[in-house]
Design an enzyme around this catalytic site. Structure first.
Site: not given
Length: 310
Positions: A82-83, A104, A211, A255, A257
């Site tokens: 991710d990222h 990213d 996102h 997902i 947080s």
């Protein structure tokens, strides 16, 4: 079953009008809770690791935990970076056995974003790995990703065809009003479904990623505040908006947080109610159960991908 890519997952999700859940993982309990939920409802999964999680847990440990999840569950599971903010980080993840990476480069100018993304795509595709990229910038904070509201920007639909064509990317994260973290909106939540609809028309059949899509479940916010925390104004994306996005071109919804909130809430609650406990198993068990409950709810009621594992 070995780790899989998202290629078949997304093709089926696009045709079926649902989205695959991409859940961020940091430790064993989080992975166990996510996988137990998916196993119960027979859902495919994307387990994703941020650069911060790699630094915290060590990529070797995380990879082996995910491999254990595949063995234990028999589910189609993709391991996703991710990222990733550089070619070098994406290359490292691919070498570690990740089956999907996100590059990213959205903080660069359009042409530079294309250049970096294309480099990652060429390296990844030669090794059977799929690539996600981003156009537009989401506000908020997630690990090393920090974007001020004034620096965020919506995706421009007129750029998506050129970007996808020139890079050869496999999926595209777009900015339609979501943001990272637990404080997503001031005032009434609003997503730019007009942008999503236009992108879907320009790229028919192409998988879009959302996102910053946690709903910031208020039950867990209340528990955190009851037991000493403070989160005034925490507000996420309404779940009916996420369901709508999943019925359109969005094939992957991230997902993170909501998992952090649930985990933290139950640890706080357990320690407050049992101040003499010092065995980590005693307070991590309810945290793991909360993760399972959140993920099961998302898979069935938000994403619609329950029963889609084959």
């Amino acid at each position: 079953m070995p780790l899989v890519t998202t290629k078949d997952m997304f093709a089926k999700a696009y045709q079926g009008g649902y989205a695959i859940g991409a859940f961020n993982v940091n430790n064993m309990e989080t992975i166990q809770g996510i996988v137990e939920a998916a196993k119960e409802v027979k859902s495919p999964l994307i387990l994703q690791v941020s650069s911060g999680a790699r630094k915290y847990a060590n990529p070797t440990y995380l990879k082996k935990l995910v491999e254990a999840a595949v063995i234990d569950s028999g589910l189609p599971i993709c391991l996703h970076l991710d990222h990733g903010d550089s070619f070098e980080l994406c290359k490292s993840a691919i070498e570690d056995g990740f089956t999907s990476v996100m590059i990213d480069a959205s903080h660069y100018a359009f042409e530079k974003n294309i250049e970096i993304t294309k480099q990652v795509v060429q390296y990844a595709h030669d090794r059977g790995v799929v690539v996600e990229a981003e156009l537009g910038r989401l506000a908020g904070v997630e690990d090393d990703v920090k974007v001020k509201p004034e620096d965020s920007s919506y995706t421009r639909p007129e750029e998506v065809h050129e970007f996808v064509t020139k890079t050869g990317v496999d999926s595209l994260a777009i900015a339609i009003g979501t943001s990272h973290g637990a404080f997503k909106f001031k005032g009434e939540p609003k997503l730019r479904f007009d942008i999503l609809e236009e992108v879907g028309k320009i790229l028919p059949g192409f998988p879009i990623v959302l996102h910053g899509a946690s709903s910031v479940m208020q039950d867990y916010v209340k528990i955190i505040e009851e037991f000493g925390g403070s989160m005034p104004g925490a507000q996420g994306v309404p779940e009916d908006m996420l369901r709508k996005a999943a019925s359109m071109a969005v094939c992957k919804i991230n997902i993170d947080s909501d998992l952090r909130l649930a985990f933290t809430a139950m640890v706080r609650k357990h320690m407050a109610e049992n101040p003499t406990h010092f065995d980590p198993r005693q307070y991590l068990k309810p945290a793991r159960e909360a993760i399972k409950d959140v993920v099961k709810h998302k898979l069935i009621n938000v994403l619609g991908c329950d029963g889609k594992a084959e």
